[in-house]
Design an enzyme around this catalytic site. Structure first.
Site, PDB file in Angstrom:
ATOM      1  N   ASN A 146      77.003  43.767  49.161  1.00  0.00           N
ATOM      2  CA  ASN A 146      76.734  43.715  50.603  1.00  0.00           C
ATOM      3  C   ASN A 146      77.553  42.585  51.214  1.00  0.00           C
ATOM      4  O   ASN A 146      78.298  41.890  50.514  1.00  0.00           O
ATOM      5  CB  ASN A 146      75.234  43.560  50.874  1.00  0.00           C
ATOM      6  N   ASP A 166      68.742  46.436  47.123  1.00  0.00           N
ATOM      7  CA  ASP A 166      67.508  47.225  47.042  1.00  0.00           C
ATOM      8  C   ASP A 166      67.584  48.267  45.929  1.00  0.00           C
ATOM      9  O   ASP A 166      66.562  48.766  45.470  1.00  0.00           O
ATOM     10  CB  ASP A 166      67.243  47.922  48.382  1.00  0.00           C
ATOM     11  N   LYS A 201      85.305  51.170  31.816  1.00  0.00           N
ATOM     12  CA  LYS A 201      85.727  51.541  33.178  1.00  0.00           C
ATOM     13  C   LYS A 201      85.693  53.066  33.332  1.00  0.00           C
ATOM     14  O   LYS A 201      86.301  53.782  32.535  1.00  0.00           O
ATOM     15  CB  LYS A 201      87.140  51.007  33.429  1.00  0.00           C
ATOM     16  N   PHE A 228      63.602  36.302  54.879  1.00  0.00           N
ATOM     17  CA  PHE A 228      64.487  36.673  55.970  1.00  0.00           C
ATOM     18  C   PHE A 228      64.392  38.188  56.115  1.00  0.00           C
ATOM     19  O   PHE A 228      64.184  38.890  55.128  1.00  0.00           O
ATOM     20  CB  PHE A 228      65.945  36.293  55.658  1.00  0.00           C
ATOM     21  N   LYS A 245      57.353  43.328  57.274  1.00  0.00           N
ATOM     22  CA  LYS A 245      57.750  42.637  56.029  1.00  0.00           C
ATOM     23  C   LYS A 245      56.916  41.368  55.831  1.00  0.00           C
ATOM     24  O   LYS A 245      56.523  41.037  54.716  1.00  0.00           O
ATOM     25  CB  LYS A 245      59.245  42.298  56.057  1.00  0.00           C
ATOM     26  N   LYS A 263      54.708  41.701  52.484  1.00  0.00           N
ATOM     27  CA  LYS A 263      55.192  40.880  51.365  1.00  0.00           C
ATOM     28  C   LYS A 263      54.361  39.606  51.201  1.00  0.00           C
ATOM     29  O   LYS A 263      54.716  38.732  50.409  1.00  0.00           O
ATOM     30  CB  LYS A 263      56.673  40.533  51.574  1.00  0.00           C
TER      31      LYS A 263
END
Ligand code: PMT
Length: 405
Positions: free
Chosen positions: A207, A276, A286, A319, A333, A337
């Protein structure tokens, strides 16, 4: 005894403002010792600073026979920090690359002190990728930047690159000196960066996290006296000094590191962009190129929710990276959480969030407080997050005294 700060003046038209800065710092009770590059002396004389501060000025040339040979080492001893104002692109570049070709740069490298930098230059110079890259390198090493601000520049152009006012710089210096200790004794665990989940030995799913937000939290906390452990995934910024850093590249590695460190922390701030999903069976060799490829992904464990369920007296901060329904998703959240505080940011914007030096966030606490923080440097945002987290932590430790009968 007075605190000593070193004021490094470099070769910019804004050098005259360094004289005002020296005065502002002295008015705040500091002893100011000035060091000047050769270029700075073309704009203002060492005599001006000696007269203002009552202290000898360190000049750039190396000592002549008979002069104190170790002055570049001894000059900064006993001082609390260095502030470079104005800082030219040239001096920032040299500092970023460890160049020590005069006494002032040698003093900077040998000082071991926290460094604050107030840049001053033309807008195009400031925006040049080489200058920005040097700024990122220095920021990654813990250097604090003050400004520049925008306005009309000495070159006649308008834009970013104006050295901050002496008053603003002096206030930032005082904050750095004075605000250092309010988190002393607090143990902080911070995660940062982006997890990378391997597809095979050469490819991964990742990401856009640069690690800047978490590094800002870690550095500001360390600057305020906290004992910090940083768990760092993939980073696009330098690793900070002055704290223990644990590397964790995947979600599973991060879970292991967080679980191991969690018992010894008072506050966890989870700024990392955890994957996630992970590839169910990453290839050991590979994967050969073919027309199409199908990946089976499985969910990663929710690290934050896992540790927050067993948090005891610890404060847990998450966050929320959102692109729509920010508040509702963030609130969900926070509750699901079992967090004490959530920091919601919009990751669809280019001027904040991923990779940026800035962020704009909404803080939600479990007891219903909502705090909006307008776009500001990630250091400023980190300071606000830490203020809230520390308040929750202190409040939770305040034992209510029974009323006297
Ligand atoms: O690194 P920068 O370039 O500076 O960018 C900063 C940032 C945008 C990455 C940062 O501000 C941020 O938003 N970090 C959280 C990213 C994220 O994973 O958000 P989320 O909404 O998907 O997850 C919510 C929380 O759960 C986060 O604290 C996350 O660390 C945590 N999580 C998520 C998934 C998972 N498997 N385990 C987790 O612990």
């Amino acid at each position: 005894m007075k605190d000593t700060v070193i004021l490094v003046v470099t070769g910019s038209v804004a050098a005259f403002k360094a004289a005002q800065l020296a005065r502002r710092l002295m008015e705040r009770g500091l002893l100011v010792k000035v060091a000047m590059t050769t270029a700075a002396e073309r704009f203002i004389t060492p005599l001006t600073f000696e007269a203002l501060t009552g202290q000898p000025v360190l000049r750039a040339g190396f000592p002549q026979p008979g002069e104190a040979p170790m002055e570049h080492i001894n000059f900064s001893r006993g001082a609390r920090l260095v502030v470079i104002a104005p800082a030219t692109a040239n001096t920032m570049g040299k500092l970023a690359h460890g160049v020590a070709d005069d006494s002032v740069l040698s003093m900077l490298l040998a000082s071991g002190l926290p460094v604050m930098v107030a840049p001053a230059m033309n807008t195009q110079m400031y925006k040049h990728p080489a200058v920005q890259s040097n700024i990122n390198t220095l920021a990654g090493r813990g250097v604090t930047f003050i400004g520049p601000s925008s306005g009309s520049l000495a070159c006649g152009e308008e834009g970013e690159g104006k050295m901050e006012d002496a008053e603003v710089i002096a206030a930032a210096v005082m904050e750095k000196l004075g605000g250092e200790k309010d988190l002393a004794g607090v143990r902080l665990l911070v995660t940062t960066g982006g997890c990378q989940e391997p597809i095979d030995p050469v490819r991964y799913i990742g990401n856009r996290s640069s690690g800047k937000m978490g590094v800002a939290v870690a550095q500001v906390a360390a600057g305020r006296g906290a004992e910090v452990v940083l768990v760092a995934a993939h980073m696009e910024t330098g690793l900070p000094e002055g704290m223990r850093v644990v590397r964790a590249h995947t979600a599973m590695e991060m879970q292991e590191a967080v679980r191991k460190e969690f018992a010894q922390c008072d506050i966890l701030v989870m700024a990392a962009a955890v994957a996630d999903y992970q590839v169910e069976n990453p290839a050991t060799g590979k994967v050969k190129k073919k027309n199409s490829m199908r990946l089976d992904l499985v969910e990663t464990p929710d690290i934050l929710a896992g540790v927050a369920m067993e948090k005891g007296g610890r404060v847990v901060v998450g966050f929320a990276a959102e692109t729509e329904d920010h508040l509702a998703s963030g609130r969900k959240k926070l509750m699901s959480k079992n967090l004490d505080l959530i920091v919601i940011n919009d990751v669809s914007r280019g001027d904040i969030g991923f990779g940026s030096d800035y962020n704009e966030v909404t803080l939600l606490t479990r007891d219903g407080k909502k705090i909006e923080i307008a776009r500001a440097s990630k250091d400023m945002v980190a300071g606000e997050v830490l203020d809230q987290a520390a308040t929750i932590w202190r409040d939770s430790r305040t034992v209510e005294q029974p009323e006297a009968s």
